[in-house]
Structures are given as structure tokens and as C-alpha cells.
Design a protein around this motif. Structure first.
Motif, PDB file in Angstrom:
ATOM      1  N   PRO A 258       0.827  -1.257  -0.046  1.00  0.00           N
ATOM      2  CA  PRO A 258       0.120  -0.052   0.018  1.00  0.00           C
ATOM      3  C   PRO A 258       0.808   1.161  -0.062  1.00  0.00           C
ATOM      4  CG  PRO A 258      -0.364  -1.228   1.905  1.00  0.00           C
ATOM      5  CD  PRO A 258       0.534  -2.189   1.086  1.00  0.00           C
ATOM      6  N   GLY A 259       0.416   2.069  -0.896  1.00  0.00           N
ATOM      7  CA  GLY A 259       1.191   3.415  -0.934  1.00  0.00           C
ATOM      8  C   GLY A 259       2.379   3.432  -1.837  1.00  0.00           C
ATOM      9  N   TYR A 260       2.506   2.416  -2.495  1.00  0.00           N
ATOM     10  CA  TYR A 260       3.755   2.353  -3.352  1.00  0.00           C
ATOM     11  C   TYR A 260       3.190   2.463  -4.923  1.00  0.00           C
ATOM     12  CZ  TYR A 260       7.117   1.660   0.005  1.00  0.00           C
ATOM     13  OH  TYR A 260       7.951   1.889   1.165  1.00  0.00           O
ATOM     14  N   ALA A 261       3.812   3.313  -5.697  1.00  0.00           N
ATOM     15  CA  ALA A 261       3.296   3.315  -7.081  1.00  0.00           C
ATOM     16  C   ALA A 261       4.186   2.413  -8.055  1.00  0.00           C
ATOM     17  CB  ALA A 261       3.387   5.012  -7.563  1.00  0.00           C
TER      18      ALA A 261
ATOM     19  N   ILE B  97       8.264  -3.306 -10.158  1.00  0.00           N
ATOM     20  CA  ILE B  97       9.034  -2.407  -9.573  1.00  0.00           C
ATOM     21  C   ILE B  97       8.052  -0.994  -9.223  1.00  0.00           C
ATOM     22  CG2 ILE B  97      10.957  -0.549 -10.413  1.00  0.00           C
ATOM     23  CD1 ILE B  97      11.386  -2.831 -12.551  1.00  0.00           C
ATOM     24  N   TYR B  98       8.617  -0.556  -8.091  1.00  0.00           N
ATOM     25  CA  TYR B  98       7.719   0.662  -7.465  1.00  0.00           C
ATOM     26  C   TYR B  98       8.714   1.801  -7.443  1.00  0.00           C
ATOM     27  CZ  TYR B  98       4.350  -3.119  -6.391  1.00  0.00           C
ATOM     28  OH  TYR B  98       3.605  -4.237  -6.847  1.00  0.00           O
ATOM     29  N   THR B  99       7.914   3.001  -7.165  1.00  0.00           N
ATOM     30  CA  THR B  99       8.843   4.031  -6.705  1.00  0.00           C
ATOM     31  C   THR B  99       8.977   4.053  -5.329  1.00  0.00           C
ATOM     32  OG1 THR B  99       7.710   5.445  -8.480  1.00  0.00           O
ATOM     33  CG2 THR B  99       9.077   6.617  -7.099  1.00  0.00           C
ATOM     34  N   LEU B 100      10.287   4.456  -4.612  1.00  0.00           N
ATOM     35  CA  LEU B 100      10.414   4.682  -3.468  1.00  0.00           C
ATOM     36  C   LEU B 100      10.709   6.104  -3.140  1.00  0.00           C
ATOM     37  CD1 LEU B 100      10.899   2.295  -1.069  1.00  0.00           C
ATOM     38  CD2 LEU B 100      13.150   2.758  -1.303  1.00  0.00           C
ATOM     39  N   ASP B 101      11.481   6.513  -3.612  1.00  0.00           N
ATOM     40  CA  ASP B 101      11.481   8.070  -3.734  1.00  0.00           C
ATOM     41  C   ASP B 101      12.318   8.645  -5.038  1.00  0.00           C
ATOM     42  OD1 ASP B 101      14.583   7.884  -3.117  1.00  0.00           O
ATOM     43  OD2 ASP B 101      14.337   7.382  -1.154  1.00  0.00           O
ATOM     44  N   GLY B 102      12.843   9.898  -4.955  1.00  0.00           N
ATOM     45  CA  GLY B 102      13.320  10.173  -6.362  1.00  0.00           C
ATOM     46  C   GLY B 102      14.381   9.449  -6.701  1.00  0.00           C
ATOM     47  N   GLU B 103      15.271   9.046  -5.678  1.00  0.00           N
ATOM     48  CA  GLU B 103      16.757   8.496  -5.977  1.00  0.00           C
ATOM     49  C   GLU B 103      16.546   7.017  -5.958  1.00  0.00           C
ATOM     50  OE1 GLU B 103      20.031   9.704  -3.641  1.00  0.00           O
ATOM     51  OE2 GLU B 103      19.203  11.606  -3.848  1.00  0.00           O
TER      52      GLU B 103
ATOM     53  N   LEU C  62      14.512   3.083  -6.172  1.00  0.00           N
ATOM     54  CA  LEU C  62      13.329   2.132  -6.861  1.00  0.00           C
ATOM     55  C   LEU C  62      13.048   0.918  -5.744  1.00  0.00           C
ATOM     56  CD1 LEU C  62      14.264   2.050 -10.535  1.00  0.00           C
ATOM     57  CD2 LEU C  62      12.434   3.336  -9.571  1.00  0.00           C
ATOM     58  N   LEU C  63      11.930   0.328  -5.792  1.00  0.00           N
ATOM     59  CA  LEU C  63      11.745  -0.904  -5.109  1.00  0.00           C
ATOM     60  C   LEU C  63      11.538  -2.014  -5.987  1.00  0.00           C
ATOM     61  CD1 LEU C  63      11.562  -2.161  -2.169  1.00  0.00           C
ATOM     62  CD2 LEU C  63       8.939  -1.790  -2.348  1.00  0.00           C
ATOM     63  N   PHE C  64      12.372  -2.968  -6.066  1.00  0.00           N
ATOM     64  CA  PHE C  64      12.224  -4.298  -7.029  1.00  0.00           C
ATOM     65  C   PHE C  64      11.434  -5.219  -6.028  1.00  0.00           C
ATOM     66  CE2 PHE C  64      14.443  -3.948 -10.995  1.00  0.00           C
ATOM     67  CZ  PHE C  64      14.905  -2.736 -11.273  1.00  0.00           C
ATOM     68  N   VAL C  65      10.378  -5.782  -6.568  1.00  0.00           N
ATOM     69  CA  VAL C  65       9.915  -7.144  -5.779  1.00  0.00           C
ATOM     70  C   VAL C  65       9.897  -8.158  -6.832  1.00  0.00           C
ATOM     71  CG1 VAL C  65       7.673  -7.822  -4.708  1.00  0.00           C
ATOM     72  CG2 VAL C  65       8.553  -5.450  -4.442  1.00  0.00           C
ATOM     73  N   ALA C  66      10.610  -9.177  -6.429  1.00  0.00           N
ATOM     74  CA  ALA C  66      10.488 -10.518  -7.395  1.00  0.00           C
ATOM     75  C   ALA C  66       9.571 -11.361  -6.831  1.00  0.00           C
ATOM     76  CB  ALA C  66      11.960 -11.106  -7.136  1.00  0.00           C
TER      77      ALA C  66
ATOM     78  N   GLN D 284      14.576  -5.657  -3.410  1.00  0.00           N
ATOM     79  CA  GLN D 284      15.679  -4.946  -3.417  1.00  0.00           C
ATOM     80  C   GLN D 284      15.426  -3.430  -3.617  1.00  0.00           C
ATOM     81  OE1 GLN D 284      18.215  -6.756  -6.227  1.00  0.00           O
ATOM     82  NE2 GLN D 284      18.164  -8.448  -5.010  1.00  0.00           N
ATOM     83  N   ILE D 285      16.133  -2.724  -2.812  1.00  0.00           N
ATOM     84  CA  ILE D 285      16.139  -1.087  -2.734  1.00  0.00           C
ATOM     85  C   ILE D 285      17.337  -0.879  -3.755  1.00  0.00           C
ATOM     86  CG2 ILE D 285      16.370   0.847  -1.577  1.00  0.00           C
ATOM     87  CD1 ILE D 285      14.834  -0.290   0.938  1.00  0.00           C
ATOM     88  N   VAL D 286      17.029  -0.167  -4.615  1.00  0.00           N
ATOM     89  CA  VAL D 286      17.972   0.131  -5.662  1.00  0.00           C
ATOM     90  C   VAL D 286      18.277   1.620  -6.001  1.00  0.00           C
ATOM     91  CG1 VAL D 286      17.781  -2.428  -6.852  1.00  0.00           C
ATOM     92  CG2 VAL D 286      16.937  -0.115  -7.795  1.00  0.00           C
ATOM     93  N   ARG D 287      19.394   2.175  -6.233  1.00  0.00           N
ATOM     94  CA  ARG D 287      19.298   3.257  -7.084  1.00  0.00           C
ATOM     95  C   ARG D 287      19.073   3.440  -8.377  1.00  0.00           C
ATOM     96  NH1 ARG D 287      24.740   6.500  -5.863  1.00  0.00           N
ATOM     97  NH2 ARG D 287      23.418   8.163  -6.121  1.00  0.00           N
ATOM     98  N   ARG D 288      18.252   4.390  -8.617  1.00  0.00           N
ATOM     99  CA  ARG D 288      17.654   4.659  -9.844  1.00  0.00           C
ATOM    100  C   ARG D 288      18.971   5.130 -10.636  1.00  0.00           C
ATOM    101  NH1 ARG D 288      12.422   6.466 -11.918  1.00  0.00           N
ATOM    102  NH2 ARG D 288      11.544   6.707  -9.664  1.00  0.00           N
ATOM    103  N   ALA D 289      19.026   4.123 -11.777  1.00  0.00           N
ATOM    104  CA  ALA D 289      20.036   4.956 -12.917  1.00  0.00           C
ATOM    105  C   ALA D 289      19.315   5.201 -14.143  1.00  0.00           C
ATOM    106  CB  ALA D 289      21.160   3.875 -12.801  1.00  0.00           C
TER     107      ALA D 289
END
Ligand SMILES: Nc1ncnc2c1ncn2[C@@H]1O[C@H](COP(=O)(O)OP(=O)(O)OP(=O)(O)O)[C@@H](O)[C@H]1O
Ligand SMILES: [Mg+2]
Length: 310
Positions: free
Chosen positions: A19-22, A32-38, A40-44, A109-114
Motif C-alpha cells: 500500500p502506498g507504493y506506485a 517495480i515501485y517508486t520508493l523516492d526520487g533516487e 526504486l523498489l524491486f519486488v521479485a 531490493q532497494i536500488v539506486r535509480r540509474a
């Protein structure tokens, strides 16, 4: 002692994510969801595809295996190239209640958006799949000339880079010059060097476990002006793993992970167009077991969140 997962551990992600994740993207397997500006949240998820069609059922534990393998490889290749991974801890994902934490444990996995390069960096050490088809027609793969007389599954003297485009459906082969034109000479040269070094590292780790790395795909992004390894790394979904015992040039070796599923699907008379047939629970259980075996063989342990059934 048998290993396994209970049916309640299946996560398909189709009924909406945390909930709350786009949701920014849903692939065949990962959401793949947005976590914040920098970040991403990957869910396998436990989704599985065969012949490019996603099955309706999931493989319990598969998403956890893929996550554990990527995390393992990011660690093992850190000295070769920096990567996007920040955390695999479900506790680091803000705002999850205990139900969501349990569901997503081992899958995040919380990853840096590249900025992803518009190329998939495929490295091949053996002649297989589309490479075999290409070789038969042109005696080369993606424009890389190869010796005469290679057979299906032959080992190449030196591993080669065979880049492709990134398409929604089927990726198209690129020559080195075409890939260079897409990303620029400096990025191309660096990506080629790193991709070949990563392939070598992969074989060094896998071969002692009796696993051949026929080919694999890497993705790179640009972050703060530097090339970084992104996406997933050396998983059965991004790679062709062969058991060494059954490898024989001239024959198409069974792949480690999905062969059981593909073989069973071939017996059903399915035309390989959606919708796929309902999968036999015994087949699902065998495929699940196979994924856990791969994970244990490579990382030496079960993925986080998978319980041992006694
Ligand atoms: N750190 C990152 N920053 C930005 N984008 C990323 C990062 N890591 C991976 N990506 C991108 O996220 C997407 C992941 O999509 P995913 O692989 O799940 O599905 P797909 O490629 O559309 O389909 P398939 O399931 O067939 O692979 C890819 O486009 C990849 O380039
Ligand atoms: Mg992908």
C-alpha cells in the motif's frame, strides 16, 4: 530432510503491491515501485514464464531465489563494477505492516535509480539459443565472426559480447558498431570490458559447482556519470545455466531451471499462445525444488524467507 515451501508462500503480485507504493513497471517476473526520487523498489514475484508466456500459477519461493542470487552476485562482483543495490532488508522498506513484511521478505531490493543504457549486454561462452540460429545462417553471432565447424552447445575459445536492443517483446541483435552508436564509444568500450570480466567472474564461481554458464545478459546504467551494474545478475532468468554432466557439443543441453516445466508443457499439446494450460501441482513442486537447489548450490544456503520443511 526435504526442503520446500508451503503454498501460502506464493506471491504473484497481481492483486496490487504494498500500500502506498506506485507501480512504475511490471515485467514478466518483477514488479517495480517508486520508493523516492533516487530509489526504486524491486519486488521479485513467483511468476514464471515459459515460451515467453507467463503461467497463471507461481513457483513457490522462486522470487526469493532470484533475489538471493542477484544479491549474492552483486556482492561477488563489487570489485569488478559498482552496482545499484542498496538493501535487501524488508525492514528498510518504509511503511510495511507485519503482513507485508512477511510476504515481501527475501523478495525486495532497494536500488539506486540509474539511467539504463538502451542495450542489453549479452555475453556468450557457448553457442546456444538465438546464437546457434544466427551462427548456422551467418557463421557469426551479432556480426562477430566465428570459426567453421561449431556445433550446437560448442564452447567458444573466447567469450564474446553479443549486444541486443531492449524491446518490450523480442530483443534484436546489434553489431558492436550499432551498439557503440547507441551508447557512445567510451560507454561501449567500458561496458564491453566490464561485461566480459563479469562473465569470467561468473564462470569462476559456477564451474566448481558443476554449472556451465552458457550465456548471460547484463544491464548497465549511468549514475553520477559512472557505469553501474543494474537490474538482476546471473540468475536463471537472465542466464542459461547448464549442468556440466549433461553437456555435450552437438546436443541441446537441458537448462537447469525451467526444463521440467518446458518438457511437461510439450506433452500437453498447448499451442504456446495465451492462455497457458493449468499446471500440474507435481510439476510445480519439482520446479520449485529445482530453484531451491540452484540457490543452495550457488550461494550455499536457502534464500531468506524460505522455511525448511521437515
Ligand atoms: N537501477 C535501475 N534504475 C533504473 N531502471 C532500472 C534499474 N535496474 C533495472 N532497471 C530497469 O527496470 C526494468 C526491469 O524490468 P523487468 O526486467 O522486470 O521486465 P521487462 O524487462 O519489461 O520484461 P522481462 O520480464 O521480460 O525481463 C528494465 O527496463 C531495467 O532496465
Ligand atoms: Mg528484463
Amino acid at each position: 530432510m526435504a526442503t520446500g515451501t508451503s503454498a501460502t508462500d506464493i506471491y504473484l503480485g497481481r492483486t496490487g503491491g504494498p500500500p502506498g507504493y506506485a507501480l512504475v513497471h511490471s515485467g514478466k517476473v518483477r514488479d517495480i515501485y517508486t520508493l523516492d526520487g533516487e530509489h526504486l523498489l524491486f519486488v521479485a514475484t513467483d511468476r514464471v514464464s515459459a515460451f515467453d508466456v507467463v503461467m497463471r500459477e507461481g513457483i513457490p519461493g522462486k522470487g526469493r531465489v532470484l533475489s538471493a542470487l542477484s544479491a549474492f552476485w552483486f556482492e561477488k562482483t563489487r570489485d569488478v563494477v559498482p552496482n545499484h543495490l542498496v538493501s535487501t532488508r524488508v525492514e528498510d522498506v518504509p511503511g510495511l505492516d507485519s503482513g507485508w513484511r512477511a510476504r515481501l521478505r527475501g523478495r525486495v531490493q532497494i536500488v539506486r535509480r540509474a539511467t539504463p543504457t538502451p542495450v542489453e549486454w549479452v555475453v556468450r561462452g557457448y553457442v546456444a539459443g538465438s546464437g546457434w540460429k544466427d551462427y548456422q545462417r551467418t557463421r557469426s553471432i551479432c556480426g562477430v565472426a566465428l570459426p567453421v565447424g561449431l556445433q550446437h552447445a560448442s564452447r567458444l575459445e573466447t567469450p564474446i559480447l553479443t549486444p541486443t536492443t531492449k524491446e518490450a517483446a523480442h530483443d534484436l541483435p546489434l553489431t558492436h558498431d550499432e551498439a557503440r552508436a547507441k551508447v557512445g564509444a567510451a560507454t561501449f568500450d567500458e561496458a564491453q570490458r566490464v561485461a566480459l570480466a563479469l562473465y569470467r567472474r561468473g564462470t569462476e564461481v559456477l564451474e566448481p559447482h558443476g554449472i556451465l554458464l552458457a550465456d548471460t545478459k547484463f544491464e548497465f546504467g549511468i549514475l553520477d556519470g559512472r557505469l553501474v551494474l543494474i537490474d538482476e545478475v546471473l540468475t536463471p532468468d537472465s542466464s542459461r545455466f547448464w549442468p556440466r554432466e549433461t553437456w555435450k557439443p552437438g546436443e541441446n543441453p537441458p537448462s537447469y531451471d525451467k526444463q521440467i516445466l518446458r518438457d511437461w508443457l510439450e506433452t500437453t499439446g498447448w499451442n504456446k499462445e495465451p492462455p497457458p494450460p493449468a499446471l500440474d501441482p507435481a510439476v510445480l513442486a519439482r520446479v520449485a525444488q529445482r530453484y531451491l537447489e540452484i540457490c543452495q548450490r550457488i550461494t550455499g544456503r536457502l534464500p531468506e524467507g524460505v522455511e525448511v520443511a521437515r
